[in-house]
Every structure is written in structure tokens, then in C-alpha cells.
Design a protein around this motif. Structure first.
Motif, PDB file in Angstrom:
ATOM      1  N   PRO A  78      -3.383  -6.436   7.850  1.00  0.00           N
ATOM      2  CA  PRO A  78      -3.739  -5.033   7.605  1.00  0.00           C
ATOM      3  C   PRO A  78      -2.864  -4.378   6.542  1.00  0.00           C
ATOM      4  O   PRO A  78      -3.182  -3.287   6.076  1.00  0.00           O
ATOM      5  CB  PRO A  78      -3.532  -4.380   8.975  1.00  0.00           C
ATOM      6  CG  PRO A  78      -2.487  -5.229   9.633  1.00  0.00           C
ATOM      7  CD  PRO A  78      -2.756  -6.623   9.179  1.00  0.00           C
ATOM      8  N   ASN A  79      -1.773  -5.032   6.176  1.00  0.00           N
ATOM      9  CA  ASN A  79      -0.818  -4.447   5.237  1.00  0.00           C
ATOM     10  C   ASN A  79      -0.883  -5.171   3.889  1.00  0.00           C
ATOM     11  O   ASN A  79      -1.927  -5.607   3.469  1.00  0.00           O
ATOM     12  CB  ASN A  79       0.586  -4.509   5.841  1.00  0.00           C
ATOM     13  CG  ASN A  79       0.659  -3.787   7.187  1.00  0.00           C
ATOM     14  OD1 ASN A  79       0.206  -2.656   7.317  1.00  0.00           O
ATOM     15  ND2 ASN A  79       1.222  -4.444   8.187  1.00  0.00           N
ATOM     16  N   ASN A  80       0.243  -5.262   3.180  1.00  0.00           N
ATOM     17  CA  ASN A  80       0.373  -6.024   1.928  1.00  0.00           C
ATOM     18  C   ASN A  80      -0.578  -5.578   0.810  1.00  0.00           C
ATOM     19  O   ASN A  80      -1.158  -6.421   0.116  1.00  0.00           O
ATOM     20  CB  ASN A  80       0.163  -7.519   2.188  1.00  0.00           C
ATOM     21  CG  ASN A  80       1.054  -8.063   3.278  1.00  0.00           C
ATOM     22  OD1 ASN A  80       0.620  -8.165   4.429  1.00  0.00           O
ATOM     23  ND2 ASN A  80       2.272  -8.410   2.931  1.00  0.00           N
ATOM     24  N   PRO A  81      -0.767  -4.283   0.577  1.00  0.00           N
ATOM     25  CA  PRO A  81      -1.736  -3.869  -0.454  1.00  0.00           C
ATOM     26  C   PRO A  81      -1.378  -4.312  -1.860  1.00  0.00           C
ATOM     27  O   PRO A  81      -2.270  -4.588  -2.665  1.00  0.00           O
ATOM     28  CB  PRO A  81      -1.749  -2.338  -0.336  1.00  0.00           C
ATOM     29  CG  PRO A  81      -0.425  -1.985   0.269  1.00  0.00           C
ATOM     30  CD  PRO A  81      -0.132  -3.112   1.225  1.00  0.00           C
ATOM     31  N   ALA A  82      -0.084  -4.396  -2.204  1.00  0.00           N
ATOM     32  CA  ALA A  82       0.282  -4.734  -3.585  1.00  0.00           C
ATOM     33  C   ALA A  82      -0.043  -6.184  -3.915  1.00  0.00           C
ATOM     34  O   ALA A  82      -0.586  -6.481  -4.993  1.00  0.00           O
ATOM     35  CB  ALA A  82       1.762  -4.450  -3.830  1.00  0.00           C
ATOM     36  N   ILE A  83       0.289  -7.115  -3.021  1.00  0.00           N
ATOM     37  CA  ILE A  83      -0.012  -8.518  -3.320  1.00  0.00           C
ATOM     38  C   ILE A  83      -1.520  -8.757  -3.249  1.00  0.00           C
ATOM     39  O   ILE A  83      -2.067  -9.597  -3.986  1.00  0.00           O
ATOM     40  CB  ILE A  83       0.768  -9.484  -2.387  1.00  0.00           C
ATOM     41  CG1 ILE A  83       0.713 -10.914  -2.934  1.00  0.00           C
ATOM     42  CG2 ILE A  83       0.275  -9.415  -0.964  1.00  0.00           C
ATOM     43  CD1 ILE A  83       1.360 -11.089  -4.285  1.00  0.00           C
ATOM     44  N   ILE A 223      -3.071   9.537   0.503  1.00  0.00           N
ATOM     45  CA  ILE A 223      -4.307   8.809   0.191  1.00  0.00           C
ATOM     46  C   ILE A 223      -3.929   7.405  -0.246  1.00  0.00           C
ATOM     47  O   ILE A 223      -3.478   7.183  -1.367  1.00  0.00           O
ATOM     48  CB  ILE A 223      -5.115   9.502  -0.925  1.00  0.00           C
ATOM     49  CG1 ILE A 223      -5.419  10.949  -0.559  1.00  0.00           C
ATOM     50  CG2 ILE A 223      -6.392   8.723  -1.208  1.00  0.00           C
ATOM     51  CD1 ILE A 223      -6.347  11.112   0.629  1.00  0.00           C
ATOM     52  N   GLN A 224      -4.104   6.470   0.651  1.00  0.00           N
ATOM     53  CA  GLN A 224      -3.743   5.096   0.345  1.00  0.00           C
ATOM     54  C   GLN A 224      -4.967   4.248  -0.011  1.00  0.00           C
ATOM     55  O   GLN A 224      -5.030   3.669  -1.086  1.00  0.00           O
ATOM     56  CB  GLN A 224      -3.013   4.471   1.545  1.00  0.00           C
ATOM     57  CG  GLN A 224      -1.737   5.213   1.948  1.00  0.00           C
ATOM     58  CD  GLN A 224      -0.622   5.042   0.943  1.00  0.00           C
ATOM     59  OE1 GLN A 224      -0.406   3.954   0.416  1.00  0.00           O
ATOM     60  NE2 GLN A 224       0.096   6.119   0.666  1.00  0.00           N
ATOM     61  N   LYS A 245      -1.792   0.694  -4.141  1.00  0.00           N
ATOM     62  CA  LYS A 245      -2.093   1.236  -2.814  1.00  0.00           C
ATOM     63  C   LYS A 245      -3.462   0.787  -2.325  1.00  0.00           C
ATOM     64  O   LYS A 245      -3.652   0.524  -1.135  1.00  0.00           O
ATOM     65  CB  LYS A 245      -2.077   2.770  -2.849  1.00  0.00           C
ATOM     66  CG  LYS A 245      -0.754   3.423  -3.154  1.00  0.00           C
ATOM     67  CD  LYS A 245      -0.833   4.940  -2.964  1.00  0.00           C
ATOM     68  CE  LYS A 245      -1.900   5.588  -3.809  1.00  0.00           C
ATOM     69  NZ  LYS A 245      -1.974   7.057  -3.628  1.00  0.00           N
ATOM     70  N   SER A 246      -4.413   0.718  -3.239  1.00  0.00           N
ATOM     71  CA  SER A 246      -5.813   0.526  -2.859  1.00  0.00           C
ATOM     72  C   SER A 246      -6.216  -0.929  -2.705  1.00  0.00           C
ATOM     73  O   SER A 246      -7.369  -1.206  -2.383  1.00  0.00           O
ATOM     74  CB  SER A 246      -6.722   1.175  -3.907  1.00  0.00           C
ATOM     75  OG  SER A 246      -6.703   0.433  -5.110  1.00  0.00           O
ATOM     76  N   THR A 247      -5.315  -1.858  -2.956  1.00  0.00           N
ATOM     77  CA  THR A 247      -5.536  -3.313  -2.946  1.00  0.00           C
ATOM     78  C   THR A 247      -6.288  -3.784  -4.177  1.00  0.00           C
ATOM     79  O   THR A 247      -6.766  -4.912  -4.210  1.00  0.00           O
ATOM     80  CB  THR A 247      -6.262  -3.836  -1.682  1.00  0.00           C
ATOM     81  OG1 THR A 247      -7.645  -3.425  -1.699  1.00  0.00           O
ATOM     82  CG2 THR A 247      -5.599  -3.337  -0.412  1.00  0.00           C
ATOM     83  N   GLY A 248      -6.376  -2.952  -5.213  1.00  0.00           N
ATOM     84  CA  GLY A 248      -6.926  -3.449  -6.456  1.00  0.00           C
ATOM     85  C   GLY A 248      -8.127  -2.689  -6.974  1.00  0.00           C
ATOM     86  O   GLY A 248      -8.480  -1.602  -6.515  1.00  0.00           O
TER      87      GLY A 248
END
Length: 342
Positions: A78-83, A223-224, A245-248
């Protein structure tokens, strides 16, 4: 990424930002991606490598099945948005290379020049004056406030320039009353909007402030991802979308389109990033009301060259994918994802 200057915001200061660069290969083509991981957001080299070790792309035969690939990546944790963003950017860059088109065309968007702001961090009056002089050719300045010397910072800037100001308090103001008072004050001094004036969980105060503010209130820390957009109009007049933040790109595009349908303003922002991630974000520039994509301009060791920036204007090129024109990195360490066809 080594910063040219100490970067200070209401939450702290740093001189560097950890980043992981990704290569995604298919046939004779390579896509590039990037994860920028400021410590504030809880990602690190170790969390990113741990995430990469969980990936198995063996069931995917080509990169065009983007929805299934990225849904699979997102479901790993559920985490790790940058990678996740790094993989998303590399995947889209690869698709652009294969199709031989820039990503703004892939997303059905027009190419246009983007007037990015230049960020002025919290610092002494002398250093702030130097930064303002360096940024004199930019149309907008983005000013970090939320510390104890807000008035000194703004007074110093206004003595040196009449450039319009994007104000970012980074959750630093203590009450809705203080935030409203400063918003009226800043409006008189040429502020365009106020970004994240109060803590992101101060919902009642944010609702009150949005109803009374003479300037647009923009959500950043509040706002993520896409799920945050549906309630954004309760607290903000616009949202700051960042790929990290948005995963891309895929989710950022959806966030921007949804925000526009909700009559929310759209800002494209960034962390400290190389020209890889900045080049990717610029491909969505046609969706933005305001652009703050100067993260690559503040680092000393950018291994990429992408879109040219002249007098504060990003000229988005027509190169395939995210728009990289040159790649010159030295691999310090590498990790190969096992069991994959990509």
C-alpha cells in the motif's frame, strides 16, 4: 542528488536527496525512471530495494499492458509511491520509445511551453536576496513559508522583485485565524495562491479557511493519490500533483482529469528530482494551471538532459517517451529484478 543550496522548509533542511534510477528494457529499447525519496515521506534505498525484490513480471509479455502491469505493481504494497513512480515512468518511457512518440501525444495532450516557478526556500535575508536575483528571469517565484520569519522572507523578496508569488506554507501555520490573516496580507503583495497552509488533517479548519480565503488554497501534503481527489473540494480550491506521490504518470493523469471535471485547479509539482522525473511530469503540462517543475535545476549531479529551460520556460521537446536527450550516469550499484520478460 546533491543540492546546489541548502533546502529549508517548515519541516527541516537538507543538502541532498536519495534517488534510485530505473532501467526497464524490452527488445532493444530502454525506458528510464526515477524514485526521488525525501526523508519526510518515509522511503529510502532499503525500502525501495525491498519492494523491487517482490516484483515478478514473468506473466507480462510486453509493456503495452500498462493497466495490468501497474495494478500489479501497486498491489504489492500500500506504500512505496516513489519507487512505484520510477517503474511507471520507465514503463511509459519505454512505450514512447517503441511507438516513437512523446508521451504528451500518447496521452492525447497538446505540447506547450510551461512557465515553471523557481523555489525560494526558508533562509536568511541575505541568501534569499541572492536566490531572488538568480531567479529574476522566471515568471513566478515559489516561496517557502511556515517558519518564524515569514514577514522577513516576504519583505526581502518584495524589495528585490515584483514577480508573482506561489506561497507554500508546508503545513506550517498554527491556526485558521493566522492562516486567513496571512492570506489577506499575501494577496496584497502579489501572491497567486497558498499551498498547504495548515496541517493536512486539520479538516474543519481547512474547510473554514477555503470558504473565507481571498486566494485559492492548494492541497499538497493533503493530496497524495487519486483517492484523495474525491473529497478535495471540501478543503481546497486546487491540488498539487507530484509523480512521486501519485505513483507515476498513469495516476497523475487520472488525478488531473478528475480535478478538472470537479472545477479544481491543477498544479504540477515535484521533489528534488533529475531531468528524468521532471521530463516525465512536463509531458502532462497541458493539464496544469500552474507548474512548479524546477527540481532538476537545483541539483549539481543530474545524469540526464531533457527539455531545455530558458528564462523560466520549459520547452517540452518532441523526443520519444519522457523526452530524454542524453543519459550519462555512472552505476554505483545495480539490482536486477528476477523472473521477468521486460
Amino acid at each position: 542528488m546533491e543540492k546546489k543550496h541548502v533546502f529549508r522548509i517548515a519541516g527541516g533542511a537538507r543538502t541532498s536527496t536519495p534517488a534510485i534510477l530505473i532501467q526497464l528494457k524490452f527488445d532493444n529499447y530502454t525506458g528510464y525512471g526515477e524514485a526521488s525519496m525525501p526523508p519526510l515521506y518515509g522511503e529510502s534505498f532499503q525500502t525501495a530495494i525491498n519492494f523491487l525484490k517482490k516484483i515478478d513480471l514473468s506473466t507480462f509479455k510486453n509493456p503495452f499492458n500498462t493497466e495490468d502491469i501497474l495494478n500489479y505493481i501497486d498491489a504489492i504494497s500500500p506504500n512505496n509511491p516513489a519507487i512505484k513512480a520510477a517503474i511507471d515512468i520507465a514503463l511509459h518511457d519505454l512505450i514512447g520509445q517503441l511507438l516513437k512518440i512523446p508521451l504528451h501525444s500518447y496521452f492525447g495532450l497538446k505540447n506547450k511551453e510551461l512557465y515553471t516557478s523557481k523555489t525560494i526556500g526558508i533562509d536568511t535575508a541575505k541568501i534569499i536576496e541572492e536566490r531572488v536575483i538568480e531567479a529574476k528571469k522566471f515568471k513566478f517565484l515559489k516561496v517557502k513559508l511556515g517558519g518564524k520569519n515569514d514577514k522577513e522572507i516576504v519583505d526581502t523578496i518584495k524589495k528585490a522583485t515584483n514577480q508573482p508569488l506561489f506561497i507554500d506554507a508546508n503545513q506550517g501555520w498554527n491556526s485558521k485565524e493566522e492562516a486567513l490573516e496571512k492570506t489577506f496580507w499575501l494577496k496584497e503583495l502579489g501572491a497567486v495562491f497558498i499551498e498547504q497552509p495548515l496541517p493536512k488533517t486539520s479538516y474543519d479548519d481547512l474547510t473554514w479557511l477555503a470558504a473565507h480565503s481571498p486566494l485559492p488554497i492548494i492541497g499538497d501534503e493533503g493530496i497524495q493519490r487519486f483517492s484523495d481527489v474525491k473529497n478535495a473540494s471540501n478543503f481546497y480550491h486546487g491540488i498539487n500533483i507530484k509523480l512521486m506521490k501519485s505513483t507515476g504518470l498513469r495516476e497523475a493523469y487520472k488525478m488531473a482529469q478528475t480535478a478538472k471535471m470537479m472545477n479544481l485547479k491543477v498544479m504540477l509539482g515535484c521533489m528534488s528530482e533529475t531531468s528524468c522525473a521532471i521530463g516525465a511530469a512536463a509531458q502532462l503540462g497541458a493539464l496544469a494551471d500552474w507548474v512548479d517543475l524546477d527540481g532538476n535545476l537545483g541539483i549539481k549531479n543530474d545524469p540526464f538532459t531533457a527539455h531545455q529551460v530558458n528564462q523560466g520556460v520549459i520547452h517540452v521537446n518532441k523526443n520519444p517517451g519522457i523526452g530524454l536527450a542524453n543519459v550519462d550516469w555512472k552505476e554505483i550499484s545495480t539490482y536486477k529484478i528476477p523472473n521477468h520478460n521486460l
